[in-house]
Structures are given as structure tokens and as C-alpha cells.
Design a protein around this motif. Structure first.
Motif, mmCIF file in Angstrom:
data_model
loop_
_atom_site.group_PDB
_atom_site.id
_atom_site.type_symbol
_atom_site.label_atom_id
_atom_site.label_comp_id
_atom_site.label_asym_id
_atom_site.label_seq_id
_atom_site.Cartn_x
_atom_site.Cartn_y
_atom_site.Cartn_z
ATOM 1 N N ARG A 118 0.833 -1.210 0.000
ATOM 2 C CA ARG A 118 0.000 0.000 0.000
ATOM 3 C C ARG A 118 0.863 1.254 0.000
ATOM 4 N N ARG A 119 1.925 1.260 0.799
ATOM 5 C CA ARG A 119 2.751 2.457 0.934
ATOM 6 C C ARG A 119 3.403 2.837 -0.401
ATOM 7 N N ILE A 120 3.822 1.831 -1.142
ATOM 8 C CA ILE A 120 4.522 2.125 -2.398
ATOM 9 C C ILE A 120 3.541 2.371 -3.538
ATOM 10 N N LEU A 121 2.467 1.583 -3.596
ATOM 11 C CA LEU A 121 1.554 1.710 -4.736
ATOM 12 C C LEU A 121 0.527 2.811 -4.543
ATOM 13 N N GLY A 122 0.192 3.147 -3.292
ATOM 14 C CA GLY A 122 -0.875 4.115 -3.068
ATOM 15 C C GLY A 122 -2.229 3.504 -3.368
#
Lengths: 343, 913
Positions: free
Chosen positions: B503-507
Motif C-alpha cells: 500500500r505504501r509504495i503503490l498508493g
């Protein structure tokens, strides 16, 4: 009317008709209407007229003066009109003759595109960061997650200088490390890195050994791949016009993970297939991805705390697409017949 | 990037693809990172999603076979053409109303043939014209030969666009269903793919099939026992270990286990070298590989299918070499090879003989060692190459055999007489392999794969598959058991992945279950990490070397989900501090000023060759001329400005004409002037760019930015209202420089001084801002002009430093008051010595003129009868004005007298009579 007045009137009017220019007209005025002119004298000489004739004489002289004054004005008006007409007649011209154009030079099409790219990214808070052309192997490859011998190095055919470890940069990506070291650590970054790149590649209509690239880098505490998509969409809409369709393909660059290539629907055929897009309907506009944790670390950022994205594009390629230029060799050939087409 | 060709028919062996639209499958693979660059249609009909119009399809695009015109046919009768000896009449059943008669000259048909299945084209079918010089399609027409009508055609491979084969017609297997559209029966399409280095695992049919299986959630088909045996295995440690042969047939020694991780050998006996069957040749050709012989074809086929290059040795030749070496040894010549890891064979003389076919008394020994520096070897291409100790050699007891993983040797190659084959399947250090193939300039299909990295577990199953195929194609038998020397084992890789990190990287929110599903489809093993529900422990499958960190897994997840599923957001992260970029603003301001001055912006190659330097230095050694008098100065010669050999040089130039970096832009500018002066009357150019100056004690050069300016030709192009062909000269150039400096507020501090410069003739100046040199300008020396092949007219060039101009970009002048009182203009002509400079005269006039003198313009220079020899007359227009009153004649006269007096005192000037 007395006969002498009658004679004077006829003589004066005839003289007025022959006065053909401003000087003759002025001479006539002085002769008849001037302070010592004949008509003025009539009034002055009224004493010599028998008393009983004086009222009639006075009236007649006055009337004559008025008549001649009016005639003078009319004649003067007519002469002005005449000379204006003559002036106009002499001015006739063919308005389709070419104008005398000031000599103003043009900005090179690559520089025009670079300005456009710079301006667009400025609207999103990206600033220009300059970096060098002659690079070390360390910055061009190693710090970008490509240790010596790494197969990904084959993606870039490299010019080596005679100094060991010193090469011509193959991409603007080493600027990422320079920017992180200059602007970081512990601070967010938003920069674009325009510059000249060099590839050991046979020069052809589609490949040059030298070309511009614009790298982009954003680093922050909450930068995501969705943000990267947002920036690319925004850029494409500003550069190619609103409402463009975009496509993201998985790709690979050693310094980003995940990596994508961004395509825009063909600006010529709109996606239905044509020679420009090689019947694919899409045109590749940039490579991009989330900055690889190793690269973040090499730039002094903790990948657990920070994240970022990077992208890269070729202004010559963009110019070729937008202006329908089929051969990249025109860009650095310095032929005025090419350059002057782009204003 | 590495190119491979994937025929769908082959891919379909491992995953069902024929029910998918090939165009959409290509797009799906492309989006997932396996770029399909091109599709060649070998019979299959493209769907509407394919954009290339039929009339634009060329040879590389292939030929779709029309479903209503090309069929599986059967020749039911063959007889001689009654009127032509060499032609036959064949009657073909193809599912139509009635059989058709065709006329054919095919060499593989004989009178009386029947029950032969063929590729039948009916009248109107689009086929490749087999006799055209260049690729061309044609429409089959009914023809009449010697009185008999031909109603169709039995096609060769060339007519169908399959290959160049045109020796005979295609004969289909007896079970081919008559009447089936040919495209449905044997239509195919071939993807040309270009794969990035991280996809090394997919440089083969099975690799691509695994991707298709994951993308479409389909099972991987395992039609071969070697592949079936691997089902469900993730960790390399769990791979089946091969059994050694009951009787050893080769010794393997690996003294360089860092370069050769594993070496396996399989013995295939009693093969018969020959041609491969049609289906093998067809697949190889579609995949872009030329068929050679059944044994070599088998190695290529297995490599294309599994991604593991193998090498076939003539086993008897290896044995013979071992005997020779033994002979030498017994004469006491050689010492033992280095010890290392080895699969030491037991003494064949004392071991049990398990087969009736006796093995040789002397066994060959394969030794994988580093080359000695300077060691020489003749490779398969017949070239003798010098090796270094960084290279891996395959040697035996007699000497060198091959360069490991790069190229085989001539002496041990399989040949027409080969009976027994030793099949090598090995694993190498990919970085070393890449370096060796690059150094030796020996790229091949094998190195393209080895140099990207292949699992050390691949040699065994791929070798077995290859050996089995050899027997299938060439007869003989595979000797049971594998010789396996495996010193550098591959270990399993596990990665701990927190779904929160995705989630943090892909948004984007991806449920943990979906992450696990995707990774499992890609054959990763996924387990929760102990009690930690927030982390997954992921084990990378044995055949992948590319995944090592969580980011790699995030990419796997998102590429299978599809990048189009990621939302589009605007960064809400903190905006970094914004700053004013004076350097860029300054550069662009200069660019605008120069275009405004009528000059075109250009960009030149920054790589130049010795030829440019030779031209730049053409005037070296020419005498120096006095700038005003124009006569040669005693014994002085133009100076050397740079040493062309001391520039930054390239180690690997593409061409000698671009082997070093420029240190001046003037060579580019002169070439650009010469190029354009031929086609354009007025050439006015400038460039802002980098030059490269080597710096002592620094491996990197300085990269200052300079401005170059070039002018040549007429001042204004001739047109209907200007017949005046005045030529651009020094003062046009100086004017441009003055205007540039004036606009940046630098003109007041600028000075122009006559100078000597090796590119410039008499009219040469340097320009200084205060005490600092900004650059030079002048007219090109005639010798240099000729060297650059410029037309015989003045050419002017300048080169200025950009930095001092950029520094002035923030210049904003204070306003000067504007007088409301009338100005008085007066002319003043003075006679001075030739040696007195205009600058000096103007300086004296301005000083003496004081505050009332507002402007000084030199409007005439006269030399001739009316002034003495050695003198010149300078005529000035002077403008006087006061801020507070209307000047009286007497006011002006006073100043005028003062000016004349000062000019006389300071410069010996006299009022012109």
C-alpha cells in the motif's frame, strides 16, 4: 452697383480662379483682402464718395468683401482637396507586395521542447537541477543499482573515456544521486534534470549518439505510484492536449522498482493505427518507476521512511512526434532550412 | 534487451492459448512487461484488434490464410498431363461440392499417387508469389495449361508464407481432416518479444508459458516427464538430485567453482547424424534458428524451450584426446591438473562392466578452469583468440576445448561421423560470462541467456529433455544417469513482505489474500511469518534469480493486477522549498536576446574528431598583423590556443570523426556557417552549450557553458525594396555583442581591445568586463576560412563565457530623468592621427562635454585628399540638453570650445577645416 465695383469684382473672381497653389492664393488674398488690398481700400475711400451714395456704396463694398472672402475660402478648400487628391494618387501601391520583416532568430526545436517541459513541471513544483555530462561509472551505474558486470548495463551502450572509470553519461539518471546528495537528506525533493546524454549507437534515422533527456525525481514521506501516475497524466495532458489516453506497461530499470513505461494514444491516428505509431495505436513517451530502495539508500535516504518516483523522457523524440519529424539526425545537423521551420 | 521469437503453436504445448485472441494476448503480455514488439501471422487470421491494414502487411507481418479459400485437401488421383511431360494432373477433394483438378509440377508427386493430404488453395486465395524477386502476394487465378484448366493449387511453404521452402508441395500427415480450413488446422502466429534483463527466466517458451498461466489463471501443462517431475517444487534444495551413472563415462573437475557453478554431462550412444523431421525444422525456423542437423537442432530446440543452452561434444573425439594425453603423460611430459571439486570416476578398468557395450579404457576429463593470461585458443568460428585469467576455459587432459558458456571448440564438435554424444549442461557465473563474451566479441543465443543468469538447477531437467529429444531425432539411447559436479549450490531465497508496504509504495489497497494469490500463481511459496499476521514470508521459486527484496514482489503483484488498476492521485506530500533558478533564467534570457538580435539557435555535436582540430589550427604559424595598420609585425606568429591531443578522449569512439570532446564551440560554428552559406544568403547563428576542459589532478573535466556566435553573408536578404548587398562584417558581430551586453547592463563596464587569435585575421578583438575577459570576436582568418571550406566572403565568429552574463540577469537599471527642455544638436568634425582610436576620442569628448552633453554619435570617418596623409577625420553629432532650462547658444558654444580644446591637448586633434 457702381461700375468700378463691378469691374473689381470680375477681375478679383477671375484672378482667384487662376490661383493654382497656396502661394498664388495668398498673393491674391493680399492683393484684394489684405490690409492694403483693393477691397479694404474701398471702405477706406468711402469719404471720397458723394454723401448721398455712401449708404449704397457702403453696402455694395461690404457685400463685395463678403463675397470675395467666401470665394477665397471655397477656393482654398478646393485647393487643399486637390493637393490631397494628388498626394493620394501618387501613393497607390500593391498591398500584396511582401512586407519588410524584421530579422528575428528562432529557438532550436529541442530547446523549445525543453522549455515547454520545464514550464509544465514547474506548475507541479518541479525545479531544474543541472548535472554533468562526463560522469563516473560510479554515478552512472553503480549507485544506480548496477554493479560492474551487471547485465542491465547492456541496456545502455556506453562511450568510455580514456580515463578509467570515466564515461559519457548514458542517461540523466546519475543526476538523481547528485540531487539527493545536494538537496537531502531528510528533505523532500522535486526536481527535473535536463541534459545531454550519449550512447555508443550507430547513428540512424531513429538513433543518435547524442540526445537530450529530462529526468524527474520526487522524494517524500508519502510519495506513491498513484502519485507518479497522476504526475504523468497531468504532464501528458498539458503537453499533448487535454483528454489524452494513457497506458502504463510494466518495464524494467535497475534503479526503479516497480518500473513502468508510459504510452500515450497516438497523436496522429488517435489509436486506430497508422505509420507513425507503427499500427500499434500507442506512442511511448517515458520510462518511470518508484525509486529503488538501494538508490534511495545510496542518495542518503532511508527507504523505510522515504519513498519516491523517477521518470525520464527524450525531448527530441517528443518533438519528432509533435512535429512529424521522421529523422532524428536533423536535430544536430544545424541546417537552417530545418531549424527555421520551427519559429 | 534480448529478443526472442515465440510461436503460439509451441507455447500451446505448455499453456492453452489457441482460444485466446493473439492480439489481445500480446497486449496483455506487453502490459505485464513482456513486450510483444511484433506479430507475424503464419496462417492464423488476426482479429479486429490488429491495426495493420491487409494491404500494408509485408513479409515480416506474414500471411493469414483465408478461411473460405484454403483447406486441408486430399489428392485422390494423380496422372500425367496429356500434353506436357513434366506436369501432372491431380484431383483434389477438399470438402467442396466436387473435387477439383489442378496442374502441378511438384517434384514430390508421382503419377498414380493418391491419398496424399495437401494444403489446398482454391481460386481467389491470396498467396505469396513464389517467383517474384521481392516478397509479393498474389491472388490465385484459374489458369489453362495446354488445354487443361487448373482449378486450384497444392501449396509449398513459400506460397503460404511459412518459409522459403519451394522444392515441393507440403504433404500433411495422413490424419489431417479433409475440408478443415487450413488456418484452423495448422495456422500459427509468432510473437517477436524483447525482454528486459530482469526477465531472463522468460527467454524461453516455458518461461513465457508460466507468465501466460499466471496472467490468465490457467494451469501450466507439463507434457514432458522432465517438467512434470518439477511440479510443486519451489525451493532449489527440493529439486530432485540426479543419479550418477552406474559406470562413469567422464571425469569432471571444476578448479574455478566461482565461475562454473555446476557442470553436468549426459552420454547419448549410437546416434545417427542426419536431418531433423519437418516439425522440428518448422519450429526452429519460426523461432529464428536455422536447422543444422538433428543433434545440433536438439540442443537449440531444448534451449529455446527451457532456456538452458547445452553443448554436444563428439564423445569419441574426447576419448581420443584423453588417450593422446595419456600417451604424453606416460612419456613423463605433463603434471596433474589442479585439484578442486571433481566428480572423480572410479578406475574404469576395475569397475564392474554393467553394459555389454564396453566403455573406453581411458576416460575423458573435463576441467573447468580459468585461462592463463595470454593463453590462445581457436574458437568454432576459426578465429584464434587470446584469453585472460578472468575467462573460464573448458579443457581436458590434452588442452583447451572451449570457452566456457561462450563458444565451443572446433576439434571436439559433433560432425557427420559422430556416433556418441556427450551432452554438456552447465551453470556459469553470469557476470563473468557476460564480460567474457563482450571482451571476445562473441555474442550468441547461448551467451544472451547465460549472461543474464540461469538457475543452477536448470541444467539437469533441461539436459535430460535435450538428451531424450536427441534420441527421438537421431536414434540411439541415453546412458542412464548423469555426471554432475555441483560445487556452488543455489540456495533458496525468502523475502518478508508486509502487505502494508504494498500500500505504501503503490498508493492502493491490495488485500493480503490477493497478494498471496498472485504470488502463488507465479509459483512463489507464501506463508504467514510465524505469528505475525502483518507479514508474509515469501519463498522465491528456484527458476527465478531476479527477486530478492520486497520491492521486487510489489512489482510482481502490480503487474499481474495491471497498472491501469492503480488510481491517479496528485501528490499531497510536502512541497519542497522552491527557489529562483537564476542560472536557467539567465541562460534563457541570453537565448531570447540573441534570437531577438536575428540569430538562429543551434545545437551541435559535442563529440568531434581530429579533422576539426586540424582545421581550427590551420592558421598556426601565420604572421601576426598590426590591427590598425594591417601590416605584418616582425617575427610574431599566431599563438597556439590549445593542444588538440590533450582533450577528453573516448576509448571506444563510434567513428574517428567523433573521438574526443570539444574544448571550443568554434569548430562546430564554422562548420555550421559553411554548411548553410551554400544554401542561405544570410547566415546568423548562435549556440549555447558545454565545452570540456581537462582539469589537472581531477579525472573529470570542467564543463563550462559558452556562447558561440557566427555571421556570414549579406546583412539583409535582397528583395524588391532592398537591392543592397552589404555583407555582414566585424561591426555587425560587435553590434550583436554590444546589444547583448547593453541589455544586461554590462556595456558600460565593457571594453573591446584589439587582439591576436589563431582563428581570426586582423579584425580581432577581445572583450573584457572590467578586468575579466568575456571572450573573443572577430573575422575568421582567411586560412581557417578556406580550411573549413567557407565561401570567399567575410565570416565572423565570437565565443563568450556564459557565466558573467548569467550573473547579470537580475540587472534592473535605475531610471534616468527625462528633460522637458529642448535638445540642441551640433556636428563636430576633428582630424586625428590614424593611430588614435575612436574610443579615445569619444572618451575625451564625453569628459569635456560634462553633464550637458547627452549623446555622442560618430557618423562619418573620412580619409583622403582633404586631410593629410596618416590622418583621418571623425565627424560626430553631439546632443546637448539641460534638465532645468532651455540652452542658449552661448551655453552650447562654451562646452563645444572646451571639447575642442581638450581634444587638441589630449590627442592632438584639430578641428576639420
Amino acid at each position: 452697383m457702381r461700375e468700378d465695383l463691378q469691374l473689381l469684382r470680375e477681375g478679383a473672381l477671375a484672378g482667384l480662379q487662376t490661383a493654382g497653389d497656396a502661394d498664388a492664393l495668398e498673393a491674391w488674398r493680399i492683393q484684394y483682402l489684405g490690409r492694403k488690398g483693393t477691397v479694404t481700400d474701398l471702405m477706406r475711400n468711402i469719404g471720397q464718395v458723394p454723401a448721398e451714395e455712401r449708404p449704397a456704396y457702403g453696402q455694395a463694398a461690404n457685400a463685395l468683401k463678403n463675397e470675395l472672402s467666401e470665394a477665397f475660402d471655397a477656393r482654398q478648400q478646393a485647393l487643399v482637396q486637390e493637393s490631397l487628391a494628388a498626394e493620394m494618387a501618387a501613393e497607390g501601391v500593391d498591398v500584396t507586395l511582401p512586407g519588410r520583416r524584421p530579422q528575428i532568430g528562432g529557438v532550436h526545436p529541442s530547446n523549445q521542447t525543453l522549455r515547454e517541459i520545464t514550464d509544465i513541471f514547474a506548475t507541479m513544483g518541479f525545479q531544474v537541477f543541472a548535472s554533468r555530462d562526463v560522469e563516473t561509472d560510479e554515478y552512472n551505474f553503480e549507485l544506480l543499482n548496477m554493479p560492474p558486470g551487471h547485465p542491465a548495463r547492456d541496456l545502455w551502450d556506453t562511450f568510455y573515456t580514456t580515463t578509467p572509470g570515466v564515461i559519457m553519461r548514458t542517461h540523466t539518471s546519475p543526476g538523481q544521486i547528485h540531487a539527493m546528495k545536494a538537496l537531502g537528506p531528510d528533505k523532500p525533493i522535486r526536481v527535473i534534470l535536463p541534459g545531454m546524454c550519449y550512447r555508443y549507437e550507430q547513428v540512424s534515422a531513429r538513433a543518435e549518439m547524442m540526445f537530450h533527456q529530462v529526468e524527474g525525481l520526487a522524494i517524500g514521506r508519502h510519495i506513491t505510484m498513484a502519485d507518479l501516475k497522476g504526475v504523468i497524466v497531468e504532464f501528458a495532458n498539458q503537453l499533448y492536449g487535454a483528454g489524452r489516453k494513457l497506458r502504463f506497461r510494466c518495464s524494467h530499470f535497475p534503479f526503479t522498482e516497480p518500473s513502468v513505461e508510459a504510452d500515450v494514444d497516438c497523436i496522429l491516428c488517435g489509436g486506430s493505427g497508422c505509420a507513425v505509431c507503427k499500427y500499434v495505436g500507442w506512442l511511448e513517451i517515458m520510462g518511470a518507476g518508484m525509486v529503488h530502495p538501494t538508490v534511495l539508500r545510496n542518495g542518503g535516504y532511508d527507504p523505510a521512511e522515504w519513498s519516491g518516483f523517477a521518470f525520464g523522457m527524450g525531448p527530441e523524440r517528443i518533438t519528432m512526434l509533435k512535429s512529424g519529424i521522421s529523422d532524428i539526425r536533423y536535430f544536430f545537423g544545424n541546417d537552417l532550412r530545418f531549424l527555421e521551420q520551427f519559429g | 534487451m534480448t529478443a526472442i521469437k515465440v510461436p503460439l503453436s509451441w507455447l500451446n504445448d505448455f499453456v492453452d492459448v489457441f482460444d485466446l485472441d493473439p492480439v489481445e494476448l500480446a497486449e496483455r503480455l506487453t502490459l505485464a512487461g513482456l513486450e510483444v514488439e511484433h506479430i507475424r501471422w503464419v496462417g492464423l487470421n488476426p482479429s479486429d484488434a490488429y491495426h495493420v491494414p491487409a494491404d500494408r502487411m509485408g513479409e515480416e507481418d506474414g500471411l493469414p490464410w483465408e478461411l473460405d479459400k484454403l483447406f486441408v485437401g486430399e489428392i485422390i488421383r494423380t496422372e500425367r498431363h496429356p500434353n506436357a511431360d513434366r506436369l501432372l494432373l491431380a484431383t483434389v477433394e477438399y470438402g467442396g461440392d466436387k473435387p477439383m483438378t489442378i496442374i502441378t509440377g511438384a517434384p514430390n508427386l508421382r503419377p498414380g499417387d493418391s491419398m496424399i493430404k495437401v494444403a489446398f488453395a482454391t481460386i481467389g486465395a491470396r498467396l505469396v508469389d513464389p517467383y517474384a524477386d521481392a516478397y509479393k502476394t498474389m491472388t490465385l487465378k484459374a489458369g489453362k495449361i495446354r488445354g487443361i484448366r487448373s482449378e486450384g493449387m497444392a501449396c509449398s511453404e513459400r506460397e503460404l508464407g511459412i518459409s522459403d521452402e519451394h522444392e515441393g508441395i507440403i504433404i500433411l500427415p495422413p490424419n489431417a481432416p479433409v475440408g478443415m480450413p487450413l488456418a484452423d488446422y495448422m495456422g500459427d502466429a509468432v510473437y517477436s518479444m524483447d525482454l528486459t534483463p530482469n526477465l531472463a527466466r522468460d527467454l524461453n517458451i516455458i518461461g513465457v508459458a508460466r507468465e501466460v498461466a499466471a496472467l490468465y489463471d490457467r494451469p501450466l501443462k507439463r507434457p514432458q516427464p522432465e517438467l512434470a517431475a518439477l511440479a510443486g517444487i519451489v525451493r532449489p534444495e527440493d529439486m530432485p538430485r540426479p543419479q550418477p551413472p552406474a559406470r562413469r563415462f567422464v571425469n569432471i573437475e571444476i578448479p574455478a567453482p566461482d565461475l562454473c557453478h555446476r557442470y553436468t554431462a549426459i552420454l547419448i550412444r549410437d546416434v545417427e547424424i542426419g536431418e531433423s523431421p519437418g516439425w522440428i525444422k518448422d519450429r526452429l525456423r519460426k523461432a529464428g534458428v536455422r536447422p543444422i542437423s538433428n543433434i545440433v537442432d536438439a540442443t537449440n530446440y531444448a534451449m529455446l524451450e527451457w532456456g538452458q543452452p547445452t553443448h554436444a561434444f563428439d564423445y569419441d573425439l574426447l576419448v581420443e584426446r584423453a588417450r593422446q594425453a595419456e600417451g604424453q603423460k606416460s612419456r613423463g611430459a605433463e603434471e596433474q591438473s589442479d585439484s578442486g571439486f571433481s566428480a572423480e570416476a572410479s578406475d574404469p578398468l576395475t569397475s564392474d562392466i554393467l553394459t555389454s557395450d564396453p566403455l573406453p579404457s581411458v576416460l575423458p576429463t573435463i576441467i573447468m578452469r580459468r585461462a592463463r593470461d595470454g593463453e590462445k585458443m581457436t574458437t568454432l568460428d576459426g578465429v584464434e583468440r587470446e584469453l585472460t585469467s578472468d575467462m573460464l576455459m573448458i579443457t581436458d587432459t590434452l588442452g583447451t576445448v572451449a570457452v566456457g558458456g561462450v563458444m565451443g571448440g572446433l576439434e571436439t564438435e559433433v560432425n557427420d561421423q559422430t556416433r556418441n554424444v556427450l551432452l554438456e549442461a552447465a551453470s556459469f557465473d553470469f557476470i563473468n560470462n557476460r564480460r567474457t563474451s563482450q571482451t571476445l566479441r562473441l555474442p550468441s543465443e547461448a551467451t544472451a541467456r547465460f549472461s543474464k543468469g540461469i538457475s543452477a538447477e536448470m541444467p539437469v531437467p533441461a539436459g535430460l529433455r535435450c538428451a531424450r529429444l536427441m534420441v527421438e531425432l537421431a536414434g540411439g539411447e541415453v546412458v542412464e544417469g548423469i555426471e554432475d559436479c555441483y560445487p556452488t549450490e543455489q540456495h533458496s531465497v525468502t523475502i518478508d513482505l508486509a502487505p502494508a508496504e504494498v500500500r505504501r509504495i503503490l498508493g492502493m489497497d491490495v488485500p493480503t489474500a490477493q497478494i498471496s494469490d498472485i504470488l502463488r500463481h507465479l509459483e512463489f511459496d507464501v506463508e504467514p511469518l510465524g505469528d505475525d499476521e502483518n507479514t508474509l514470508r515469501v519463498t522465491v521459486p528456484w527458476f527465478r534469480l531476479d527477486a530478492t527484496i520486497p520491492a521486487d514482489l510489489i512489482e510482481e503483484v502490480v503487474r499481474i493486477i495491471g497498472y491501469d488498476q492503480i488510481p491517479t492521485t496528485l501528490m499531497d506530500d510536502a512541497l519542497p522549498p522552491q527557489w529562483r533558478n537564476w542560472a536557467l533564467e539567465g541562460k534563457e534570457r541570453v537565448r531570447d536576446l540573441l534570437t531577438g538580435a536575428g540569430l538562429q539557435d543551434i545545437i551541435s555535436y559535442r563529440l568531434i574528431g581530429p579533422e576539426v582540430n586540424r582545421k581550427l589550427l590551420a592558421a598556426q604559424g601565420e604572421p601576426v598583423y598590426d590591427p590598425v595598420a594591417g601590416v605584418a609585425v616582425d617575427d610574431r606568429q599566431l599563438p597556439v590556443i590549445f593542444d588538440p591531443e590533450a582533450l577528453v578522449r573516448l576509448e571506444n569512439p563510434l567513428t574517428p570523426a567523433a573521438d574526443r570532446l570539444r574544448s571550443t564551440m568554434l569548430g562546430n560554428m564554422l562548420a555550421a556557417l559553411a554548411r548553410n552559406a551554400r544554401s542561405v544568403d544570410r547566415v546568423a547563428l548562435f549556440e549555447i552549450g558545454k565545452v570540456y576542459w581537462p582539469v589537472e589532478d581531477d579525472s573529470l573535466p570542467a564543463e563550462p557553458e559558452l556562447i558561440s556566435i557566427g555571421l556570414t553573408g549579406v546583412r539583409a536578404a535582397r528583395n524588391w525594396s532592398n537591392q543592397n548587398d552589404q555583407m555582414l562584417d566585424f561591426f555587425d558581430l560587435k553590434g550583436v555583442v554590444e546589444e547583448l551586453l547593453a541589455r544586461l547592463g554590462l556595456l558600460a563596464d565593457a571594453r573591446f581591445e584589439a587582439t591576436v587569435h589563431p582563428l581570426l585575421g586582423v579584425r580581432a578583438a577581445r572583450v573584457l568586463i572590467g578586468k575579466n575577459e568575456l571572450g573573443v570576436l572577430g573575422e575568421v582568418h582567411p586560412v581557417v576560412r578556406r580550411a573549413f571550406d567557407l565561401p570567399d566572403q567575410r565570416a565572423c565568429i565570437a565565443e563568450l563565457r556564459l557565466a558573467p552574463l548569467v550573473a547579470a540577469v537580475s540587472y534592473r537599471p535605475a531610471m534616468q530623468s527625462i528633460s522637458n527642455f529642448p535638445a540642441v544638436k551640433e556636428d563636430l568634425a576633428v582630424v586625428v592621427d590614424e593611430a588614435v582610436l575612436a574610443e579615445q576620442v569619444e572618451q575625451v569628448i564625453r569628459q569635456a562635454g560634462g553633464s550637458l552633453l547627452r549623446d555622442v554619435t560618430l557618423f562619418d570617418i573620412y580619409r583622403g585628399k582633404q586631410v593629410a596623409a596618416g590622418k583621418k577625420s571623425l565627424a560626430y553629432s553631439l546632443t546637448f540638453q539641460a534638465d532645468d532650462k532651455t540652452l542658449k547658444d552661448s551655453d552650447v558654444e562654451k562646452v563645444r570650445k572646451r571639447i575642442i580644446a581638450r581634444l587638441g591637448q589630449a590627442l592632438g586633434a584639430e578641428l576639420r577645416a
